[in-house]
Design a protein around this motif. Structure first.
Motif, PDB file in Angstrom:
ATOM      1  N   SER A 122       1.027  -1.267   0.241  1.00  0.00           N
ATOM      2  CA  SER A 122       0.235  -0.079   0.290  1.00  0.00           C
ATOM      3  C   SER A 122       0.732   1.317  -0.106  1.00  0.00           C
ATOM      4  CB  SER A 122      -0.855   0.190   1.554  1.00  0.00           C
ATOM      5  OG  SER A 122      -0.270  -0.123   2.563  1.00  0.00           O
ATOM      6  N   VAL A 123       1.975   1.437   0.798  1.00  0.00           N
ATOM      7  CA  VAL A 123       2.610   2.422  -0.091  1.00  0.00           C
ATOM      8  C   VAL A 123       3.232   2.693  -0.605  1.00  0.00           C
ATOM      9  CG1 VAL A 123       3.784   1.747   2.445  1.00  0.00           C
ATOM     10  CG2 VAL A 123       4.798   1.553   0.736  1.00  0.00           C
ATOM     11  N   LEU A 124       3.394   1.956  -1.982  1.00  0.00           N
ATOM     12  CA  LEU A 124       3.535   2.343  -3.689  1.00  0.00           C
ATOM     13  C   LEU A 124       2.698   3.396  -3.812  1.00  0.00           C
ATOM     14  CD1 LEU A 124       4.922  -1.261  -4.625  1.00  0.00           C
ATOM     15  CD2 LEU A 124       6.450   0.378  -4.113  1.00  0.00           C
ATOM     16  N   SER A 125       3.342   4.125  -4.837  1.00  0.00           N
ATOM     17  CA  SER A 125       2.153   5.225  -5.281  1.00  0.00           C
ATOM     18  C   SER A 125       1.534   4.955  -6.132  1.00  0.00           C
ATOM     19  CB  SER A 125       3.081   6.873  -5.344  1.00  0.00           C
ATOM     20  OG  SER A 125       3.879   6.292  -6.676  1.00  0.00           O
ATOM     21  N   PRO A 126       0.899   5.448  -6.886  1.00  0.00           N
ATOM     22  CA  PRO A 126       0.433   4.787  -8.522  1.00  0.00           C
ATOM     23  C   PRO A 126       1.838   4.654  -9.722  1.00  0.00           C
ATOM     24  CG  PRO A 126      -1.217   5.564  -7.622  1.00  0.00           C
ATOM     25  CD  PRO A 126      -0.493   6.112  -6.179  1.00  0.00           C
ATOM     26  N   GLY A 127       2.662   5.656  -9.522  1.00  0.00           N
ATOM     27  CA  GLY A 127       3.885   5.229  -9.787  1.00  0.00           C
ATOM     28  C   GLY A 127       4.885   4.679  -9.935  1.00  0.00           C
ATOM     29  N   GLU A 128       4.988   3.684  -8.367  1.00  0.00           N
ATOM     30  CA  GLU A 128       6.558   3.341  -7.966  1.00  0.00           C
ATOM     31  C   GLU A 128       5.130   2.507  -8.706  1.00  0.00           C
ATOM     32  OE1 GLU A 128       7.861   5.885  -3.900  1.00  0.00           O
ATOM     33  OE2 GLU A 128       5.777   4.236  -4.473  1.00  0.00           O
ATOM     34  N   LEU A 129       3.912   1.541  -8.211  1.00  0.00           N
ATOM     35  CA  LEU A 129       3.601   0.234  -8.677  1.00  0.00           C
ATOM     36  C   LEU A 129       3.526   0.455 -10.153  1.00  0.00           C
ATOM     37  CD1 LEU A 129       1.890  -1.778  -7.514  1.00  0.00           C
ATOM     38  CD2 LEU A 129      -0.156  -0.680  -7.503  1.00  0.00           C
ATOM     39  N   ARG A 130       3.447   1.252 -10.882  1.00  0.00           N
ATOM     40  CA  ARG A 130       3.654   0.706 -12.733  1.00  0.00           C
ATOM     41  C   ARG A 130       4.933  -0.043 -12.208  1.00  0.00           C
ATOM     42  NH1 ARG A 130       2.679   5.437 -14.048  1.00  0.00           N
ATOM     43  NH2 ARG A 130       4.783   6.169 -14.301  1.00  0.00           N
ATOM     44  N   ASP A 131       5.900   0.772 -12.087  1.00  0.00           N
ATOM     45  CA  ASP A 131       7.079   0.422 -11.915  1.00  0.00           C
ATOM     46  C   ASP A 131       7.510  -0.919 -11.995  1.00  0.00           C
ATOM     47  OD1 ASP A 131       7.516   3.042 -13.069  1.00  0.00           O
ATOM     48  OD2 ASP A 131       8.710   4.152 -11.460  1.00  0.00           O
ATOM     49  N   PHE A 132       6.851  -1.058 -10.335  1.00  0.00           N
ATOM     50  CA  PHE A 132       7.492  -2.421  -9.960  1.00  0.00           C
ATOM     51  C   PHE A 132       6.670  -3.605 -10.527  1.00  0.00           C
ATOM     52  CE2 PHE A 132       5.644  -5.264  -7.032  1.00  0.00           C
ATOM     53  CZ  PHE A 132       7.155  -5.751  -6.105  1.00  0.00           C
ATOM     54  N   VAL A 133       5.780  -3.127 -11.433  1.00  0.00           N
ATOM     55  CA  VAL A 133       5.097  -4.723 -12.361  1.00  0.00           C
ATOM     56  C   VAL A 133       5.824  -4.370 -13.883  1.00  0.00           C
ATOM     57  CG1 VAL A 133       3.153  -4.347 -14.019  1.00  0.00           C
ATOM     58  CG2 VAL A 133       2.453  -4.180 -11.311  1.00  0.00           C
TER      59      VAL A 133
END
Length: 119
Positions: free
Chosen positions: A15-26
């Motif tokens: 949950s601490v990942l921002s939408p941009g960080e989540l996109r980069d993570f994926v």
């Protein structure tokens, strides 16, 4: 030999990942998939929906029981997996360490059982 690398993380860790960080993570996962595929070591990889979407199936004395949600109450939940080909456990652990989720949660590595007479 095949090894299953199971990805575990808590909802809080994700949950601490921002939408941009989540996109980069994926995208980092997809890039790692490509790297393992190119090396011939990727058998399969998938991410899973949240544990709240799970159904637990049991058959006891011929009677079917289906329960919604995860089987056990735990902080870390299975979020996905990689099935890899590795020469040994040391190499499997090295491959698991490259999974981007290892930087957020944890990766459990287990050898796959080969049953007598089965490929």
């Amino acid at each position: 030999m095949r090894y299953l690398c199971m990805i575990f993380a808590t909802a809080e860790q994700m949950s601490v990942l921002s939408p941009g960080e989540l996109r980069d993570f994926v995208n980092a996962h997809l890039d790692y998939d490509d790297q393992l595929r190119a090396s011939g070591q990727l058998v399969a990889s998938e991410g899973l929906e949240a544990a709240r979407t799970a159904a637990v199936v049991r058959v006891r004395n011929g009677k079917l029981s289906v329960t919604d949600g995860p089987f056990v109450e735990t902080n870390e939940q299975l979020g996905g997996f990689y099935l890899v080909e590795a020469a040994n456990e040391e190499e499997a652990v090295r491959l698991a360490a490259g999974i981007p989720s290892a930087r957020v949660g944890s990766i459990e590595v287990r050898p796959v059982v080969v049953w007598e007479g089965k490929p």
